[in-house]
Scaffold this motif. Structure first.
Motif, PDB file in Angstrom:
ATOM      1  N   LEU A  12       0.824  -1.213   0.000  1.00 24.82           N
ATOM      2  CA  LEU A  12       0.000   0.000   0.000  1.00 24.82           C
ATOM      3  C   LEU A  12       0.861   1.269   0.000  1.00 24.82           C
ATOM      4  O   LEU A  12       0.536   2.250  -0.670  1.00 24.82           O
ATOM      5  CB  LEU A  12      -0.965  -0.018   1.185  1.00 24.82           C
ATOM      6  N   THR A  34      -5.813   0.113  -3.600  1.00 25.64           N
ATOM      7  CA  THR A  34      -5.945  -1.333  -3.387  1.00 25.64           C
ATOM      8  C   THR A  34      -5.718  -2.101  -4.689  1.00 25.64           C
ATOM      9  O   THR A  34      -5.095  -3.160  -4.678  1.00 25.64           O
ATOM     10  CB  THR A  34      -7.323  -1.685  -2.783  1.00 25.64           C
ATOM     11  N   ARG A  41      -9.995  -4.098  -0.242  1.00 27.35           N
ATOM     12  CA  ARG A  41     -10.377  -2.914   0.540  1.00 27.35           C
ATOM     13  C   ARG A  41     -10.355  -3.255   2.038  1.00 27.35           C
ATOM     14  O   ARG A  41      -9.955  -2.435   2.869  1.00 27.35           O
ATOM     15  CB  ARG A  41     -11.788  -2.483   0.103  1.00 27.35           C
ATOM     16  N   PHE A  44      -6.912  -3.010   3.265  1.00 24.16           N
ATOM     17  CA  PHE A  44      -6.526  -1.606   3.471  1.00 24.16           C
ATOM     18  C   PHE A  44      -6.973  -1.156   4.859  1.00 24.16           C
ATOM     19  O   PHE A  44      -6.181  -0.639   5.644  1.00 24.16           O
ATOM     20  CB  PHE A  44      -7.155  -0.703   2.402  1.00 24.16           C
TER      21      PHE A  44
END
Length: 195
Positions: A12, A34, A41, A44
């Motif tokens: 990320l 992402t 997601r 994340f």
């Protein structure tokens, strides 16, 4: 932290650095991050609560790497004041330079105040834990805090100016050398005045 979590965070961070080359942090979506990172997601949000927190996490890592190098230098008693400051600042700038895109975004965006706070903590630690103790002077806690804050502000300004310099006109060594000369000489004057 487990290896999988660390890898997800790094993916990320790299994805954010990639997108910051063409967009501001506000223009980048979580979906873009992402997708580029190849994570969900959910991954994340299990690692970060915002795009800014990615920056802060990365910057904390950068500063910790720089401090580890400085700690090794602290053990050397043969290093003079100017050289110690110069080498420590050069270590910090080299680490910042490796993540220059993220560092620039951090110091100019919403995470800026928190990034400056992290940098101030690191620089104050550097000053109070080593530089001031090279002087044959017993500083009070209040003096130590005041001096560390004052010089931290100067170093932060120099680093921030170097990071935001576009096109880059100063190299790492010249910025580190400049800071390395200013701090010990300024403190020499302070010690003589208060002695």
């Amino acid at each position: 932290m487990d290896l999988r979590k660390r890898r997800s965070q790094e993916k990320l961070q790299l994805a954010l650095a990639h997108h910051l080359q063409n967009k501001t942090i506000d223009e980048i979506t979580i979906g873009e991050l992402t997708k580029t990172a190849g994570v969900s997601r959910q991954t994340f949000y299990s690692n970060f609560d915002s795009k800014q927190s990615i920056l802060l996490n990365r910057i904390q890592m950068v500063f910790e790497k720089a401090w580890t190098k400085t700690e090794a230098l602290i053990q050397s008693t043969e290093v003079g004041r100017e050289e110690f400051v110069e080498v420590s600042v050069r270590n910090l700038l080299e680490e910042c330079d490796r993540d220059r895109v993220l560092m620039r975004a951090a110091f100019t965006g919403q995470a800026g105040i928190q990034c400056l706070s992290l940098l101030k903590t690191l620089v104050s630690k550097l000053i109070s834990e080593r530089i001031l103790f090279q002087f044959n002077h017993n500083f009070t806690t209040q003096q130590l805090d005041t001096i560390a804050d004052f010089y931290a502000g100067g170093i932060i300004g120099s680093i921030q100016g170097w990071l935001l310099d576009e096109p880059l006109t100063k190299d790492i060594s010249s910025v580190a050398r400049q800071i390395g000369r200013v701090i010990p000489h300024g403190l020499d004057g302070y010690v003589k005045k208060t002695a």
